[in-house]
Design an enzyme around this catalytic site. Structure first.
Site, PDB file in Angstrom:
ATOM      1  N   HIS A 121       5.277   3.046   9.236  1.00 35.99           N
ATOM      2  CA  HIS A 121       4.844   3.088  10.639  1.00 35.99           C
ATOM      3  C   HIS A 121       5.056   4.458  11.278  1.00 35.99           C
ATOM      4  CE1 HIS A 121       9.158   2.023  11.564  1.00 35.99           C
ATOM      5  NE2 HIS A 121       8.918   2.792  12.594  1.00 35.99           N
ATOM      6  N   ASP A 152       7.588  -1.410   4.590  1.00 36.65           N
ATOM      7  CA  ASP A 152       7.326  -0.381   5.598  1.00 36.65           C
ATOM      8  C   ASP A 152       7.802   0.954   5.030  1.00 36.65           C
ATOM      9  OD1 ASP A 152       6.782   0.991   7.882  1.00 36.65           O
ATOM     10  OD2 ASP A 152       8.392   0.122   9.070  1.00 36.65           O
ATOM     11  N   SER A 232      13.613   5.976  12.656  1.00 41.16           N
ATOM     12  CA  SER A 232      12.804   5.292  11.652  1.00 41.16           C
ATOM     13  C   SER A 232      12.542   6.181  10.445  1.00 41.16           C
ATOM     14  CB  SER A 232      11.466   4.856  12.254  1.00 41.16           C
ATOM     15  OG  SER A 232      11.642   3.874  13.230  1.00 41.16           O
TER      16      SER A 232
END
Length: 386
Positions: A121, A152, A232
């Site tokens: 993402h 992810d 992230s």
């Protein structure tokens, strides 16, 4: 049959995101560092363990040894942690003018010649430009090598040599309560921010969402080490300075509930990138929900574990993808997959985690519960398209 009153979409409990000037990111939680209360902590030096096992320990020395283990681990890994910046032109709906949208995330180096791991993402926009800032202040243009269809996860490449790769650890060996450290580009502007916490739980399954898209992730490490927008894709490490997870998400409306993808679940993907230049995953072609006791009770299911093949709320959320291996094998909506090649599915062993062990072209045997009858179905897996 599935009860119509049970809404599976309510199982979505968190959001994932990348720190961005225009797009909302996730909310970070603060981690609390507690006093040591166990006699063995993986990753601590021998001297520290001897101090901990002493019946009359010197508390000041214990704190020093504990801090030293954290400091040494951070020093070991920090040169391998990179900040990822994104930029793309978007239209301002108020003025109609093109403006530059910027975002930030984190990654870490896995080969000395420029392969970098991050979250999918973080680099989801195909029309964006990506650049990587290394710990020594150098900036490189980055290209997307491959995105993982199961996790992810994404792999980037920069044109550089002599980089310091991380050491990958064993996530399966983690213990609940064990100290872990998160390093990342917090809020997209505070490079290599270090936060400390513990492993709160293992083998978590969540439905995560960002920018309107959702994804089911399982086999996750739960931690109370603070994970903020921009973190992230960064590493979660143990006190030996080994990467055990990839920081990915945090529960909305909560403090200290963050999640990291287990490094064990991505090792095969990284291996395939290094061998073939892309992430190769086997493809089944079903939309499913992992069953637990609560879901079984709410939906009046006949079993408390397995994978329920179900239809989502949108027209595109079909239970079985047309033309997929599952479709060719005759798998149907409301089938419950209970075993793959005899291995039982449960809360700690998901359908995806088992499928990742196979290769495209492999034929597997699914044990299925259909309308109260147990049947076995042969399925030949195909390669998942990027």
């Amino acid at each position: 049959m599935v009860s119509k009153s049970f809404d599976f979409e309510k199982q979505k409990i968190l959001a994932i995101g990348l720190a961005s000037g225009l797009l909302a990111g996730v909310v970070g939680g603060a981690a609390t560092i507690l006093a040591l209360s166990v006699l063995h902590i993986p990753g601590l030096s021998q001297k520290a363990e001897q101090l901990l096992s002493n019946t009359t320990p010197n508390k000041e020395k214990i704190v020093l040894e504990e801090s030293s283990a954290i400091i040494d681990s951070v020093k070991k890994v920090s040169p391998s942690v990179v900040s990822i910046t994104t930029s793309r032109n978007v239209q301002d709906f108020l003025t109609g003018q093109a403006i530059e949208e910027k975002g930030g995330g984190t990654g870490f180096i896995i080969t000395s010649d420029g392969l970098i791991v991050t979250n999918k993402h973080v680099v989801e926009n195909a029309d964006a430009k990506y650049s990587v800032l290394t710990s020594d202040g150098k900036t490189y243009d980055a290209k997307i090598v491959s995105r993982d269809t199961y996790n992810d996860l994404a792999v980037l490449r920069i044109d550089a040599k002599g980089l310091k790769p991380v050491e990958l650890g064993d996530a399966n060996a983690l213990n609940v309560g064990q100290w872990v450290i998160a390093i990342g580009n917090a809020l997209g502007e505070f490079q290599n921010t270090v936060t400390v916490g513990v492993v709160s739980a293992k083998e978590r399954q969540i439905t995560a969402g960002t920018n309107g898209a959702t994804e089911t992730l399982d086999g996750l490490i739960q931690t109370d080490a603070a994970i903020n927008p921009g973190n992230s894709g960064g590493p979660l490490i143990n006190l030996a300075g080994q990467v055990v997870g990839i920081n990915t998400a945090i529960a909305g409306g909560a403090e200290g509930i963050g999640f990291a993808i287990s490094i064990d679940s991505v090792k095969t993907a990284l291996d395939s990138v290094q061998r073939t230049g892309k992430i190769v995953r086997p493809y089944l072609g079903v939309r499913y929900l992992s069953i637990n006791k609560e879901i079984a009770r709410s939906a009046s299911l006949p079993v408390e574990k397995g994978a329920l093949v179900y239809r989502g709320p949108n027209p595109s959320d079909v239970p079985v993808v047309p033309g997929s291996p599952a479709d060719k094998a005759g798998i149907q909506e409301n089938d419950i997959i209970t075993k793959i090649n005899g291995q039982e599915l449960n809360e700690n062993t998901s359908l995806v985690s088992i499928l990742q062990k196979f290769k495209p072209g492999d034929t597997i045997v699914l044990t299925i519960l259909r309308k109260g009858e147990e049947i076995k179905v042969n399925v030949t897996l195909e390669e998942q398209k990027q």
